[in-house]
Design a protein around this motif. Structure first.
Motif, short mmCIF file in Angstrom:
data_model
loop_
_atom_site.label_atom_id
_atom_site.label_comp_id
_atom_site.label_asym_id
_atom_site.label_seq_id
_atom_site.Cartn_x
_atom_site.Cartn_y
_atom_site.Cartn_z
N THR A 6 -14.60 -15.43 49.01
CA THR A 6 -13.67 -15.12 48.03
C THR A 6 -13.50 -13.50 48.17
OG1 THR A 6 -14.10 -16.67 46.61
CG2 THR A 6 -12.67 -15.14 45.72
N VAL A 7 -12.29 -12.97 48.66
CA VAL A 7 -12.24 -11.63 48.40
C VAL A 7 -11.49 -11.18 47.27
CG1 VAL A 7 -10.75 -9.66 49.45
CG2 VAL A 7 -11.63 -11.46 50.99
N LYS A 8 -12.21 -10.33 46.33
CA LYS A 8 -12.11 -10.06 45.02
C LYS A 8 -11.43 -8.26 45.00
CE LYS A 8 -15.83 -12.39 42.90
NZ LYS A 8 -16.92 -12.60 42.10
N LYS A 10 -9.23 -5.43 42.50
CA LYS A 10 -8.86 -5.23 41.38
C LYS A 10 -7.52 -4.72 41.48
CE LYS A 10 -13.31 -2.82 40.44
NZ LYS A 10 -14.21 -1.70 39.92
N GLU A 129 -12.05 -5.07 52.32
CA GLU A 129 -11.42 -6.15 51.72
C GLU A 129 -10.02 -6.32 52.62
OE1 GLU A 129 -10.66 -4.62 48.07
OE2 GLU A 129 -12.51 -5.30 47.03
N LEU A 142 -4.34 -17.82 45.37
CA LEU A 142 -4.66 -16.57 44.61
C LEU A 142 -4.93 -16.85 43.15
CD1 LEU A 142 -4.60 -13.48 44.08
CD2 LEU A 142 -2.10 -13.84 43.92
N ARG A 143 -5.90 -16.20 42.85
CA ARG A 143 -6.40 -16.62 41.35
C ARG A 143 -6.66 -15.34 40.54
NH1 ARG A 143 -9.90 -20.67 39.00
NH2 ARG A 143 -10.95 -20.09 37.23
N THR A 145 -7.75 -13.55 37.14
CA THR A 145 -8.83 -13.44 36.07
C THR A 145 -8.78 -12.53 35.39
OG1 THR A 145 -10.62 -13.18 37.12
CG2 THR A 145 -9.93 -15.47 36.58
N LYS A 147 -11.50 -9.80 33.45
CA LYS A 147 -12.87 -9.52 33.14
C LYS A 147 -13.22 -8.25 32.27
CE LYS A 147 -14.75 -11.83 36.98
NZ LYS A 147 -15.98 -11.85 38.30
N ILE A 152 -8.75 -9.01 37.86
CA ILE A 152 -9.27 -9.29 39.25
C ILE A 152 -8.45 -10.34 39.98
CG2 ILE A 152 -11.25 -9.76 40.46
CD1 ILE A 152 -11.52 -7.30 38.87
N GLN A 154 -8.51 -12.97 42.81
CA GLN A 154 -9.51 -13.66 43.65
C GLN A 154 -8.73 -14.42 44.86
OE1 GLN A 154 -11.52 -15.78 40.98
NE2 GLN A 154 -12.88 -14.09 40.24
N ALA A 156 -9.01 -16.56 48.18
CA ALA A 156 -10.04 -17.62 48.90
C ALA A 156 -9.37 -17.52 50.32
CB ALA A 156 -9.79 -18.99 48.33
#
Length: 358
Positions: A6-8, A10, A129, A142-143, A145, A147, A152, A154, A156
């Motif tokens: 998973t590439v995170k 910001k 990234e 693409l997710r 969320t 934090k 962020i 995320q 896959a």
């Protein structure tokens, strides 16, 4: 061979975009929870399509919500409906056909004034990234969320493992005072990490927890411990990244590490470093090194740790180092103890078993 990861990234949404993400995320989990509730009540999988869902979401997002709800229901059904989970943390997911990675952000569809509209949200995408995204053989969902106060993204991806034909080898000596010392078979050396700073920060966390424990502030105590664990994991990520960067720079094809189960036994314990040694996860650091090495085609091997910090790399005589200094009584070789360890790791017998928990 490909490696899933998973590439995170910001995100930096403006005020209006932040409201849009928040509203869409809350709507998404509300939709999933509603679909799960309906399926549990009827004891069968929903036949609904995106047209049947009346929510301000893009059709592709509705379809993803249906898939997520079906996945949750499948687990609930397998557990004989003993417990029905309820999603609470805001999240929203798009499939790989509905978002685009741009130069300075990520573009994805939202419902604005009743119509679907693609909006580019500013993002901080590092060179590393972007390299992973460019090398990906497959891009998944693409997710988004939240934090803390940060959003962020995320993504896959599946990264093909490149083939590295280099036979140049590098030994890595892991420790507390100096987190990692790298040495290639061409005697190229690099010290990585700041053990003194690590111990100082951890003592601060420990002192803080003692205060909270005396005050019986249990929730604050748990948060402090979680914060320390996140900080430790972040340090391991940075150390492993520097190790791999050095290996790439020196055209290394094989990295060798000591078998992790014995690291604690090898290191001399004292009152000051006892807690750091007992709690620092050498296994986690090694696993970070291993998966990052795979991404660039570098092989990781584990070796027998016997006498790696005591054997003279020049004549093979066994000596005990004094603090960081190593002196051979047989051939008068002198050097840094951890460099000696890294050199010996290069030529130590390779073990055929898997790494073990430190």
């Amino acid at each position: 061979m490909s490696q899933a990861m998973t590439v995170k990234i910001k995100l930096n949404p403006n005020e209006l975009e932040e409201e849009l993400i928040t509203l869409s995320s809350l709507t998404y989990i509300k939709t999933v929870n509603s679909l799960v509730s309906e399926m549990v009540k009827s004891k069968e999988t929903t036949k609904k399509s995106s047209k049947d869902i009346k929510a301000p979401l893009n059709s592709s997002v509705k379809n993803q919500a249906i898939r997520d709800a079906k996945s949750v229901f499948k687990k609930v059904k397998k557990d004989n409906f003993k417990k029905v989970p309820i999603l609470r943390k805001p999240v929203i997911i798009w499939n790989n056909q509905n978002f685009t990675i741009c130069e300075h952000g990520i573009k994805m569809p939202f419902i604005v004034n009743g119509k679907s509209e693609k909006i580019e949200i500013s993002a901080i995408i590092s060179d590393y990234e972007r390299l992973l995204l460019n090398r990906a053989s497959k891009v998944g969902t693409l997710r988004i969320t939240k934090k803390g106060n940060k959003y962020i993204a995320q993504i896959a991806v599946e990264i093909p493992e490149p083939i590295n034909t280099s036979v140049k080898t590098m030994g890595v000596d892991l420790g507390i005072k100096i987190p990692a010392v790298c040495c290639t078979n061409d005697n190229e050396v690099k010290f990585i990490g700041n053990g003194r700073m690590n111990k100082y920060v951890r003592r601060q966390y420990n002192a803080r927890r003692k205060e909270l424990g005396k005050a019986k502030k249990i929730n604050a105590l748990k948060k402090s411990n979680n914060k320390e664990q996140r900080w430790m994991a972040d340090q391991d990520h940075k150390i492993s990244r520097d190790i791999i960067d050095f290996a790439i720079q020196k055209n290394v094809g094989i990295i060798r590490l000591e078998k992790l189960a014995n690291i604690r036994k090898q290191t001399r314990k004292s009152r000051k470093n006892n807690r750091s040694l007992s709690n620092w996860s050498f296994y986690r650091l090694a696993s970070y090194i291993e998966y990052k090495a795979k991404l660039v085609g570098i092989k990781v091997e584990y070796v027998n740790p016997a006498y790696t910090s005591q054997r003279c790399p020049n004549c093979g005589h066994i000596n005990h180092a004094k603090d960081r200094k190593y002196d051979c009584s047989n051939c008068q070789y002198t050097g840094h103890r951890d460099i000696v360890g890294a050199k010996n790791i290069i030529y130590a017998p390779v073990l055929d078993g898997n790494s073990q928990v430190a």
